[in-house]
Design an enzyme around this catalytic site. Structure first.
Site, mmCIF file in Angstrom:
data_model
loop_
_atom_site.group_PDB
_atom_site.id
_atom_site.type_symbol
_atom_site.label_atom_id
_atom_site.label_comp_id
_atom_site.label_asym_id
_atom_site.label_seq_id
_atom_site.Cartn_x
_atom_site.Cartn_y
_atom_site.Cartn_z
ATOM 1 N N ARG A 61 0.815 -1.217 0.000
ATOM 2 C CA ARG A 61 0.000 0.000 0.000
ATOM 3 C C ARG A 61 0.851 1.271 0.000
ATOM 4 N NH1 ARG A 61 -5.241 1.863 1.579
ATOM 5 N NH2 ARG A 61 -5.191 3.771 2.837
ATOM 6 N N ILE A 87 -7.209 7.679 -1.525
ATOM 7 C CA ILE A 87 -7.094 6.224 -1.445
ATOM 8 C C ILE A 87 -7.888 5.821 -0.206
ATOM 9 C CG2 ILE A 87 -4.880 6.441 -0.209
ATOM 10 C CD1 ILE A 87 -4.065 3.726 -1.267
ATOM 11 N N SER A 88 -8.808 4.895 -0.344
ATOM 12 C CA SER A 88 -9.687 4.512 0.764
ATOM 13 C C SER A 88 -8.902 3.874 1.898
ATOM 14 C CB SER A 88 -10.765 3.538 0.283
ATOM 15 O OG SER A 88 -11.627 4.149 -0.655
ATOM 16 N N GLN A 89 -9.464 3.958 3.105
ATOM 17 C CA GLN A 89 -8.820 3.317 4.244
ATOM 18 C C GLN A 89 -8.780 1.805 4.010
ATOM 19 O OE1 GLN A 89 -12.494 4.321 6.817
ATOM 20 N NE2 GLN A 89 -11.399 2.806 8.038
#
EC number: 2.1.1.77
Length: 244
Positions: A61, A87-89
């Site tokens: 990530r 960017i999503s959790q």
């Protein structure tokens, strides 16, 4: 003494081989960070699909976030990636992936490539991933990064995801990673019979509901999963909703 020395050398060689197999820019430090992320953010919040958890352990990530935010890559929060996008959790990435119930044989369409991280995770649990990004800079950057990291089962293109990817349809599963106040009809049409679609549905400029849509023939059923907050889906989606 000889046996202990042999064991020590073997362990060193094994560790070196493991590190050599990591993508450029990855390291043991980040491996530990991903393991902690999986244990503390995902498993404890009821993410159970082993293939999804493995994918979250494997995809680096930190390579998908801006350099200045690498130290926050594995925190339980979304992060800005430029062009007004995020960017999503990690938990949301894992949850949306798990909701698609992928077994490894599916063709998946993602709307909103962003950094490319979600596509990379999907590529670990699906046969093929097709991803579309409307922001040209993000599209180009994500495509180059995914190629450099060796994700050969991902096809990416720039465009308005509202209309899907008709040439490659139908899809076993579709994921929309931006908020929209209605399910785009072209995407419903491109969802295979028996397929699953997950998206943040609701006011693009407020909170939304994460929903799962399933298709059986011409019958579409919707399940509400949880409250979420995503950036708006742009392009035709905003025009169709009357927003400017």
């Amino acid at each position: 003494m000889g046996k202990l020395l042999f064991l020590f050398i073997t362990l060193i060689l094994f560790e070196q081989q493991s590190l050599a197999a990591l993508p450029t820019g990855d390291s043991e430090k980040y491996l530990r960070a991903r393991e902690s992320m999986v244990q503390n953010q995902l498993s404890t919040r009821d993410i159970k699909d082993k293939r999804v958890l493995t994918a979250m352990r494997e995809v680096p990530r930190h390579l998908f976030v801006p350099d200045l935010l690498v130290f926050k890559a594995y925190t339980d929060s979304p992060l800005p990636i430029g062009e007004g996008q995020t960017i999503s959790q990690p938990y949301i990435v894992a949850l949306m992936t798990e909701l698609l119930e992928l077994t490894g044989s599916e063709r998946v369409l993602e709307i909103g490539t962003g950094s490319g991280y979600q596509a990379a995770v999907l590529s670990q649990v699906a046969k093929e991933v097709f991803t579309i990004e409307i922001k040209e800079k993000l599209c180009t950057k994500a495509g180059k990064l995914l190629d450099s990291l060796g994700y050969t089962n991902i096809q990416a293109r720039c465009g308005d995801g509202y209309f899907g990817w008709n040439k490659e349809a139908p899809f076993d599963a579709i994921m929309i990673t931006a908020a929209v106040d209605h399910v785009p009809p072209p995407l419903l049409a491109q969802l295979k019979d028996g397929g699953r679609l997950v998206l943040p549905l609701g006011n693009p400029f407020s909170y939304q509901n994460l929903v799962l849509v399933t298709r059986k023939g011409d019958d579409y059923r919707v399940w509400q999963i949880s409250g979420v907050l995503f950036v708006p889906m742009t392009g035709h989606a905003l025009k169709d909703s009357g927003e400017k």
